[in-house]
Scaffold this active site. Structure first.
Site, PDB file in Angstrom:
ATOM      1  N   LYS A   1       0.879  -1.177   0.000  1.00  0.00           N
ATOM      2  CA  LYS A   1       0.000   0.000   0.000  1.00  0.00           C
ATOM      3  C   LYS A   1       0.913   1.222   0.000  1.00  0.00           C
ATOM      4  O   LYS A   1       1.202   1.818   1.045  1.00  0.00           O
ATOM      5  CB  LYS A   1      -0.922  -0.049   1.220  1.00  0.00           C
ATOM      6  CG  LYS A   1      -2.221   0.711   1.030  1.00  0.00           C
ATOM      7  CD  LYS A   1      -3.245   0.311   2.058  1.00  0.00           C
ATOM      8  CE  LYS A   1      -4.374   1.302   2.150  1.00  0.00           C
ATOM      9  NZ  LYS A   1      -5.207   1.385   0.965  1.00  0.00           N
TER      10      LYS A   1
HETATM   11  N1  PXG Z   1      -7.809  -2.502  -2.925  1.00  0.00           N
HETATM   12  C1  PXG Z   1      -7.186  -1.312  -3.009  1.00  0.00           C
HETATM   13  C2  PXG Z   1      -6.371  -1.011  -4.202  1.00  0.00           C
HETATM   14  C3  PXG Z   1      -7.299  -0.388  -1.952  1.00  0.00           C
HETATM   15  O1  PXG Z   1      -6.665   0.785  -2.023  1.00  0.00           O
HETATM   16  C4  PXG Z   1      -8.743  -1.947  -0.799  1.00  0.00           C
HETATM   17  C5  PXG Z   1      -8.569  -2.836  -1.856  1.00  0.00           C
HETATM   18  C6  PXG Z   1      -9.547  -2.393   0.371  1.00  0.00           C
HETATM   19  O2  PXG Z   1      -8.678  -2.713   1.450  1.00  0.00           O
HETATM   20  P1  PXG Z   1      -9.118  -2.574   2.975  1.00  0.00           P
HETATM   21  O3  PXG Z   1      -7.938  -2.995   3.760  1.00  0.00           O
HETATM   22  O4  PXG Z   1      -9.506  -1.127   3.185  1.00  0.00           O
HETATM   23  O5  PXG Z   1     -10.284  -3.454   3.172  1.00  0.00           O
HETATM   24  C7  PXG Z   1      -8.085  -0.708  -0.827  1.00  0.00           C
HETATM   25  C8  PXG Z   1      -8.185   0.272   0.288  1.00  0.00           C
HETATM   26  C9  PXG Z   1     -10.578   5.913  -0.763  1.00  0.00           C
HETATM   27  C10 PXG Z   1      -9.446   5.002  -0.441  1.00  0.00           C
HETATM   28  O6  PXG Z   1     -10.481   7.108  -0.473  1.00  0.00           O
HETATM   29  C11 PXG Z   1      -9.630   3.657  -0.434  1.00  0.00           C
HETATM   30  C12 PXG Z   1      -8.567   2.801  -0.126  1.00  0.00           C
HETATM   31  C13 PXG Z   1      -7.360   3.349   0.120  1.00  0.00           C
HETATM   32  C14 PXG Z   1      -7.186   4.716   0.088  1.00  0.00           C
HETATM   33  C15 PXG Z   1      -8.228   5.569  -0.173  1.00  0.00           C
HETATM   34  O7  PXG Z   1     -11.584   5.418  -1.288  1.00  0.00           O
HETATM   35  N2  PXG Z   1      -8.860   1.451  -0.149  1.00  0.00           N
END
Ligand code: PXG
Length: 287
Positions: free
Chosen positions: A153
């Protein structure tokens, strides 16, 4: 009236307008750093240990040493939530490579910046949870795992932002990204799940995706509720023939998808298993 958010930087708290990093920070110059997005429910960071573990793995993978232990990072996050009196919201820990030179060499960056932002959460519009959302497959493929592994990330989210732009141009709030093999990977900021004949399927980690914390939570919930969950390679064909589809993410939680590429999925309404898991997730986070 709410007070100005207080931002943690390297052990100190700053009012939001005073929370600053150097323009020489490699995070600004090159997107060189890592982050997390954590939900705050009832004043508590959800799955905090898992998020901090992922933050440290992301950092390890890009050869960035976080100048705190995992325990100290957890404390910094909890302190930032407490000082902001945040009951329901969003927490964004960030670790940058630090200020360096205008060259790439990370050895010139001596002071990684540890930042924690706590703020309100932006979610999808409520009617999409009731009626389902529409997504579109985009032409920007997810980063090849041997170029920049999607498991990291990192602060370089251009791959996802380019996909998001394509989705918006197609009239969709989320974009389905394929991997270099043409399989479905994930959406720009959410993981994807399909339901077919009562079985729940989601792209495996080696499809080239972020191992979402919400994804893992939903897999556990579904198995505890007696469902078979398969992690495997999937294609757009599987999306089109699915009975149900939903996305998971920290901000989205569980959101049903009823259309993909202008095609109706299943009945065109949020399916029973999506709704059951959504309720189970709602119960879990508010326990
Ligand atoms: N895939 C990606 C590429 C992500 O960035 C998720 C899946 C879901 O992961 P989690 O751990 O949250 O269940 C993410 C995370 C936004 C935003 O503003 C969303 C993410 C990260 C940064 C910003 O929508 N999602």
């Amino acid at each position: 009236m709410s007070a100005l958010p207080k931002v943690y930087i390297n052990g100190k708290f700053y009012d939001k307008p005073d929370a600053k990093v150097s323009v020489y920070d490699h995070a600004l110059l090159y997107g060189d750093g890592v982050f997390e997005g954590i939900r705050i429910y009832s004043g508590k960071a959800f799955k905090l240990i898992e998020h901090v573990a992922r933050l440290f793995e992301s950092a390890r993978s890009i050869n960035l040493e976080i100048p705190l232990s995992q325990e100290a990072t957890i404390k910094a996050i909890n302190d930032t939530i407490a000082i902001n009196n945040k009951i329901d919201g969003y927490c964004r820990p960030i670790v940058t490579r630090g200020a360096g030179s205008l060259g790439l060499d990370p050895r010139r960056c001596s002071d990684p910046q540890v930042i924690v932002i706590v703020d309100d959460i932006t979610m999808y519009p409520p009617d999409l949870y009731e009626n389902g959302m529409e997504i579109a497959t985009v032409s920007t493929i997810r980063n090849h795992p041997n170029a920049l592994n999607p498991r990291i990330k990192s602060l370089n989210y251009l791959n996802n932002i380019l996909a998001k732009i394509e989705g918006i141009q197609a009239g969709c709030l989320e974009s389905l990204m394929l991997n270099h093999k043409g399989e479905i990977a994930e959406c720009s900021g959410d993981n994807i799940f399909l339901v077919k004949g009562g079985v729940i399927r989601t792209p495996s980690i080696d499809s080239g995706i972020l191992e979402g914390i919400t994804r893992n939570t939903v897999i556990d919930l579904a198995r505890n509720n007696g469902y078979t969950v398969e992690e495997l390679g999937l294609t757009r064909h599987d999306v089109f023939i699915a009975d149900e589809c939903f996305l998971t993410g920290t901000a989205a939680e569980i959101i049903p998808v009823t259309k993909c590429d202008a095609r109706v999925i299943g009945s065109g309404k949020p399916g029973p298993i999506s709704c059951e898991l959504r309720e189970a997730f709602f119960k879990l986070v508010r326990e």
